[in-house]
Design a protein around this motif. Structure first.
Motif, PDB file in Angstrom:
ATOM      1  N   ARG A 138      46.299  37.370  42.370  1.00 17.01           N
ATOM      2  CA  ARG A 138      45.199  37.176  41.426  1.00 17.01           C
ATOM      3  C   ARG A 138      44.641  38.514  40.946  1.00 17.01           C
ATOM      4  O   ARG A 138      44.382  38.705  39.746  1.00 17.01           O
ATOM      5  CB  ARG A 138      44.090  36.349  42.079  1.00 17.01           C
ATOM      6  N   LYS A 139      44.506  39.488  41.816  1.00 18.71           N
ATOM      7  CA  LYS A 139      43.959  40.780  41.411  1.00 18.71           C
ATOM      8  C   LYS A 139      44.912  41.518  40.469  1.00 18.71           C
ATOM      9  O   LYS A 139      44.458  42.218  39.560  1.00 18.71           O
ATOM     10  CB  LYS A 139      43.647  41.631  42.645  1.00 18.71           C
ATOM     11  N   ARG A 140      46.205  41.368  40.695  1.00 14.83           N
ATOM     12  CA  ARG A 140      47.168  41.973  39.777  1.00 14.83           C
ATOM     13  C   ARG A 140      47.045  41.347  38.392  1.00 14.83           C
ATOM     14  O   ARG A 140      47.086  42.046  37.371  1.00 14.83           O
ATOM     15  CB  ARG A 140      48.596  41.783  40.292  1.00 14.83           C
ATOM     16  N   ARG A 141      46.898  40.040  38.357  1.00 12.39           N
ATOM     17  CA  ARG A 141      46.766  39.366  37.059  1.00 12.39           C
ATOM     18  C   ARG A 141      45.506  39.845  36.338  1.00 12.39           C
ATOM     19  O   ARG A 141      45.530  40.079  35.119  1.00 12.39           O
ATOM     20  CB  ARG A 141      46.733  37.843  37.260  1.00 12.39           C
ATOM     21  N   ASP A 142      44.437  39.975  37.070  1.00 15.63           N
ATOM     22  CA  ASP A 142      43.199  40.441  36.442  1.00 15.63           C
ATOM     23  C   ASP A 142      43.345  41.868  35.924  1.00 15.63           C
ATOM     24  O   ASP A 142      42.800  42.216  34.863  1.00 15.63           O
ATOM     25  CB  ASP A 142      42.036  40.361  37.442  1.00 15.63           C
ATOM     26  N   SER A 143      44.091  42.711  36.643  1.00 16.28           N
ATOM     27  CA  SER A 143      44.279  44.090  36.179  1.00 16.28           C
ATOM     28  C   SER A 143      45.094  44.112  34.879  1.00 16.28           C
ATOM     29  O   SER A 143      44.856  44.966  34.004  1.00 16.28           O
ATOM     30  CB  SER A 143      44.969  44.928  37.261  1.00 16.28           C
ATOM     31  N   VAL A 144      46.011  43.198  34.736  1.00 18.72           N
ATOM     32  CA  VAL A 144      46.781  43.102  33.488  1.00 18.72           C
ATOM     33  C   VAL A 144      45.901  42.584  32.360  1.00 18.72           C
ATOM     34  O   VAL A 144      45.940  43.088  31.223  1.00 18.72           O
ATOM     35  CB  VAL A 144      48.016  42.185  33.691  1.00 18.72           C
TER      36      VAL A 144
END
Length: 394
Positions: A138-144
């Protein structure tokens, strides 16, 4: 008083004898003409109607003419009846022959209408980008979302105006309606940027997930290109679109950073290949294939994978699997090193020189190392700028 009756023994007058004789002769002639005919050659008597029929056939010329005319008339009537029957049969057959093509054509119309409806449902776009992600990312998706992937109205506008579709792709958990699945559903309700696949998530199932992505994307969008990218890679969408546009007239293209490293046969190493023996002697290299961080294939190849997904063999590494699926086809492999730039300083120097990278990541991490913390910094130093994306000619 005398009796008027002739006395017994009195003679009949000759006058009456002549009268009775004449009457008897006339009656006999009448009887013979009515019921008797001339004798046949064997002296048998021809009676009644048979005699009349023979009279017709053996009578004088006028009778023969009338009989011939009657016969010809009968033949003509029979011929006319046959012709009418033939015409009726011909018409029936012709009608059947006409109706069959009509049925076929109506079927084809129905099918074409169905295909047309399906085509209408499948929005025609330039490219579909599937960002591979996991439940725990989820945090990776938010960073994108905070960097190179437009959000909300901008994401919808990008699809409608530029034909660029961007979605995170993820399957389902092994447990139906688990907390992981519900969390993804809630996230999608918030951002509307997730493509759910008919696939059970698992690290060793990436090859199957790749097939599922192409199959799902082809069914949903009619795109010229289909792109797979990892969620820890930085992408310049405008530069990617311009790069693919240069190859849009080619029928079957496979674009990425091509490599051919050694087949990893040892069990204790990362990316171990259990089927290493299929690649020849120990120490052999893989065939050429695009690195798995990002690659693109054209429409025909995506359709090929989608159509044959049930029989395409899966190797341990999904980039090797895709390369294997395409190695035997008439495919142009395009090695574009702009799709695998290093994070600062490589992508930064190229951007300053006016040559923005398509994608950037660290080879040592097979992505951007610590991408959640570093994605924003990479984007600030290597991002192409919003104007490049919206001004891209597609």
């Amino acid at each position: 008083m005398k009796s008027r009756s002739a006395p017994r023994g009195a003679k009949v007058s000759p006058k009456w004898i002549i009268v009775f004789t004449a009457l008897g002769f006339a009656f006999g002639m009448l009887f013979s003409n009515r019921f008797l005919g001339p004798l046949e050659s064997d002296d048998r008597i021809i009676f009644g109607r048979r005699y009349k029929q023979q009279q017709v056939t053996v009578s004088d010329d006028d009778c023969e003419t009338k009989t011939a005319e009657n016969n010809e008339s009968g033949v003509r009537q029979i011929n006319k009846a046959h012709e009418a029957i033939d015409r009726s049969l011909d018409n029936s057959v012709a009608k059947i022959r006409i109706e069959l093509p009509l049925i076929k054509s109506s079927d084809s119309v129905d099918k074409s209408e169905t295909r047309s409806e399906e085509t209408e449902k499948r929005n025609k776009v330039f490219m579909v980008i599937g960002i591979n992600t996991a439940f725990s990312s989820r945090k990776r998706r938010d960073s994108v979302r905070e960097t190179w992937m437009p959000q909300g109205e901008k994401l919808r506008k990008l699809e409608e105006e530029k034909g660029i579709v961007v979605r995170f792709m993820i399957g389902h958990s092994a447990t139906s309606n688990s907390i992981l699945d519900r969390a993804i559903d809630m996230e999608d309700a918030q951002h509307n940027d997730i493509l759910r696949l008919n696939h059970i998530e698992g690290y060793h199932e990436l090859s199957a997930k790749t097939k599922s992505f192409f199959s799902t994307a082809v069914a949903k969008w009619d795109a010229e290109f289909y792109v797979k990218v990892d969620d820890d890679v930085h992408v310049n969408l405008g530069t990617l679109a311009a790069t693919l546009a240069r190859h849009r007239l080619k029928p079957r293209v496979y674009i990425g950073c091509m490599k051919s490293g050694p087949v990893l046969y040892k069990k204790d190493v990362k990316y171990h290949e259990p089927e290493f023996w299929k690649f020849g002697e120990t120490g052999n290299n893989y065939f050429r294939h695009a690195t798995g961080q990002i690659y693109a294939i054209s429409k025909d190849l995506a359709k090929y994978v989608s159509t044959n997904k049930d029989v395409l063999h899966k190797f341990a590494n999904e980039d090797v699997s895709l390369g294997a699926w395409l190695i035997g086809l008439e495919v142009e492999h395009i090695d574009d090193r702009n799709m695998c730039c290093g994070t600062p300083h490589d992508c930064e120097w190229k951007l300053q020189a006016g040559n923005a990278c398509v994608a950037s990541f660290d080879w040592s991490c097979s992505g951007i190392c610590k991408s959640v913390q570093r994605m924003k910094g990479v984007h600030e130093r290597c991002g192409e700028g919003a104007a490049t994306l919206w001004s891209a000619l597609l």
